[in-house]
Design a protein around this motif. Structure first.
Motif, PDB file in Angstrom:
ATOM      1  N   LEU A  48       0.814  -1.209   0.000  1.00  0.00           N
ATOM      2  CA  LEU A  48       0.000   0.000   0.000  1.00  0.00           C
ATOM      3  C   LEU A  48       0.846   1.257   0.000  1.00  0.00           C
ATOM      4  O   LEU A  48       0.407   2.317  -0.462  1.00  0.00           O
ATOM      5  N   PHE A  49       2.065   1.174   0.510  1.00  0.00           N
ATOM      6  CA  PHE A  49       2.957   2.324   0.536  1.00  0.00           C
ATOM      7  C   PHE A  49       3.832   2.388  -0.711  1.00  0.00           C
ATOM      8  O   PHE A  49       4.255   3.459  -1.116  1.00  0.00           O
ATOM      9  N   GLY A  50       4.061   1.252  -1.341  1.00  0.00           N
ATOM     10  CA  GLY A  50       4.920   1.203  -2.521  1.00  0.00           C
ATOM     11  C   GLY A  50       4.135   0.818  -3.763  1.00  0.00           C
ATOM     12  O   GLY A  50       3.239   1.544  -4.204  1.00  0.00           O
ATOM     13  N   THR A  51       4.428  -0.364  -4.331  1.00  0.00           N
ATOM     14  CA  THR A  51       3.739  -0.830  -5.534  1.00  0.00           C
ATOM     15  C   THR A  51       2.466  -1.559  -5.122  1.00  0.00           C
ATOM     16  O   THR A  51       2.513  -2.688  -4.641  1.00  0.00           O
ATOM     17  N   ASN A  52       1.323  -0.917  -5.303  1.00  0.00           N
ATOM     18  CA  ASN A  52       0.072  -1.521  -4.863  1.00  0.00           C
ATOM     19  C   ASN A  52      -0.799  -1.990  -6.028  1.00  0.00           C
ATOM     20  O   ASN A  52      -1.985  -2.251  -5.852  1.00  0.00           O
ATOM     21  N   THR A  53      -0.226  -2.084  -7.236  1.00  0.00           N
ATOM     22  CA  THR A  53      -0.974  -2.607  -8.376  1.00  0.00           C
ATOM     23  C   THR A  53      -0.139  -3.644  -9.122  1.00  0.00           C
ATOM     24  O   THR A  53       1.095  -3.628  -9.062  1.00  0.00           O
ATOM     25  N   THR A  54      -0.825  -4.531  -9.805  1.00  0.00           N
ATOM     26  CA  THR A  54      -0.174  -5.496 -10.679  1.00  0.00           C
ATOM     27  C   THR A  54      -1.180  -5.915 -11.743  1.00  0.00           C
ATOM     28  O   THR A  54      -2.390  -5.802 -11.544  1.00  0.00           O
ATOM     29  N   THR A  55      -0.672  -6.392 -12.862  1.00  0.00           N
ATOM     30  CA  THR A  55      -1.542  -6.872 -13.930  1.00  0.00           C
ATOM     31  C   THR A  55      -1.419  -8.381 -14.046  1.00  0.00           C
ATOM     32  O   THR A  55      -0.311  -8.919 -14.185  1.00  0.00           O
ATOM     33  N   LEU A  56      -2.547  -9.063 -13.944  1.00  0.00           N
ATOM     34  CA  LEU A  56      -2.584 -10.504 -14.102  1.00  0.00           C
ATOM     35  C   LEU A  56      -2.834 -10.865 -15.563  1.00  0.00           C
ATOM     36  O   LEU A  56      -3.634 -10.213 -16.242  1.00  0.00           O
ATOM     37  N   THR A  57      -2.152 -11.909 -16.022  1.00  0.00           N
ATOM     38  CA  THR A  57      -2.313 -12.398 -17.387  1.00  0.00           C
ATOM     39  C   THR A  57      -2.711 -13.864 -17.353  1.00  0.00           C
ATOM     40  O   THR A  57      -2.052 -14.669 -16.680  1.00  0.00           O
ATOM     41  N   ALA A  58      -3.782 -14.211 -18.053  1.00  0.00           N
ATOM     42  CA  ALA A  58      -4.237 -15.594 -18.133  1.00  0.00           C
ATOM     43  C   ALA A  58      -3.781 -16.197 -19.459  1.00  0.00           C
ATOM     44  O   ALA A  58      -3.893 -15.565 -20.511  1.00  0.00           O
ATOM     45  N   THR A  59      -3.261 -17.418 -19.407  1.00  0.00           N
ATOM     46  CA  THR A  59      -2.790 -18.134 -20.593  1.00  0.00           C
ATOM     47  C   THR A  59      -3.525 -19.466 -20.697  1.00  0.00           C
ATOM     48  O   THR A  59      -3.613 -20.206 -19.712  1.00  0.00           O
TER      49      THR A  59
END
Length: 387
Positions: A48-59
């Motif tokens: 929450l203080f640093g990198t609080n997002t990511t992108t998920l990829t489905a294969t």
């Protein structure tokens, strides 16, 4: 006899090779989607203080374990409110804990587990810097450093448009960011930097913001009618406090008598208004080339960051030029704040630094080194103490 035996073996081999092949192990099936895998661009921990997002990829995988295109759309869902996930697989951490995100395609699904942490120190002194980058093009951001100018993190990068000023509303747990290009002031969570919503809109290029003695927020306008606007701290518009325009206004402060002063970058001047917003004329109309921030010292002298002149200039209480406080080492100075001991932090846009000076203007050090945390063009500096 040998010839007969030879012919017998030839016939036997032929018979075996030309027989029914229906029992072969090679399956005669078309590939179909039978499973999916899920991967993350930033691992399985959100901060929450640093990198609080990511992108998920489905294969997609077929029955042979080979990659196959996924037919139709993917349905993304989370098992609780610790994270949010949108239709593209973008996951945002919202509160500390753990979460499971599921990708589904028809009856086929796959989960991905997250831990959400908050590495924000619970107390200390921090420096926030608004980065104008390439002014009108971005990508803009609000950076955060510790009191030594280290441990840079991107505090805010959402819904910014040439950000100008940073103002914390500690009682509300929020921080306001003025955005020149979008004509609005946004609210963000003061701890996480997450966007809360708009504070005020319809402002003609808001630049500097300060809370006055009347507990109202005073906002300058770079464009439009050039009048100073006032708001209640909940974002309710009160009035246009002044009645005379200040073109490209970008600096404001009050003297000890409560008179308001506003700098004009375009006209290289500072205009004075009384406690009711009535115009008292130009206080300074020479000695500056392109002022940004202005402030008063304990002796009642007015100081100005001269962005175009690459210096800090001082004027006496009557507006007479006293000379340069800082004349070397600064390049495009913008942004000013003070430590409790009186030391000053000033942004140096031309060198992508934040410089530390004592109260007399003597250089101490570059608190934020050139380009630290990706800093390009500082235009607001704010010191915050979290107790």
């Amino acid at each position: 006899m040998k010839k007969a035996i030879y012919l017998f073996f030839i016939a036997l081999i032929y018979s075996c090779s030309s027989g029914d092949s229906s029992g072969d192990d090679v399956p005669n099936e078309n590939p179909v989607l039978t499973s999916i895998t899920v991967s993350s661009s930033n691992g399985n921990q959100l901060d929450l203080f640093g990198t609080n997002t990511t992108t998920l990829t489905a294969t997609g995988k077929d029955q042979f374990g080979k990659t196959i295109a996924i037919p139709g759309s993917i349905n993304w869902s989370a098992n609780n409110a610790n994270v949010s996930v949108d239709g593209s697989g973008l996951v945002t951490g919202l509160q500390v804990g753990s979460s499971i995100v599921t990708a589904s395609v028809g009856s086929i699904s796959k989960t991905f587990s997250f831990s959400i942490v908050d590495s924000e120190p619970q107390s200390g002194t921090f420096v926030y810097v608004s980065d104008a980058v390439e002014f009108t093009t971005g990508p803009w951001k609000i950076l955060r450093y510790d009191e030594n100018g280290q441990n840079a993190t991107t505090f805010i990068d959402d819904d910014l448009a040439w950000p100008q000023d940073i103002l914390f509303l500690e009682d509300e747990g929020q921080v306001l960011i003025s955005n020149l290009s979008s004509n609005k002031i946004n609210r963000y969570d003061a701890s996480t930097g997450n966007l809360v919503g708009s504070f005020a809109t319809g402002i003609s290029g808001p630049t500097r913001m300060k809370i006055g003695a009347d507990n109202l927020l005073y906002v300058l306008q770079w464009e439009g009618n050039g009048l100073v606007r006032r708001y209640q701290l909940d974002g309710t518009f009160v009035d246009s406090f002044t009645d005379v325009a200040v073109d490209q206004s970008i600096g404001l402060d009050w003297d000890s008598a409560g008179n308001l002063y506003v700098s004009s970058f375009k006209d290289a001047s500072v205009r004075k208004f009384d406690t009711n917003g009535n115009d008292l004329g130009l206080f300074i109309n020479s000695g500056l080339q392109g002022p940004t921030n202005i402030w008063f010292d304990a002796q009642g002298n007015l100081l100005a960051n001269d962005w175009t002149g690459n210096k800090v200039v001082k004027f006496d209480p009557d507006g007479n030029l006293m000379g340069n406080v800082i004349s070397t080492g600064l390049n495009q100075p913008e942004g000013i704040d003070f430590f409790p001991n009186g030391d000053m932090l000033i942004g140096s846009g031309g060198t992508s630094e934040v410089k530390l000076y004592d109260r007399s203007g003597t250089f101490i050090k570059n608190l934020v080194a050139s380009g630290a945390g990706g800093l390009v063009q500082p235009n607001a500096v704010r010191i915050r103490v979290i107790e």
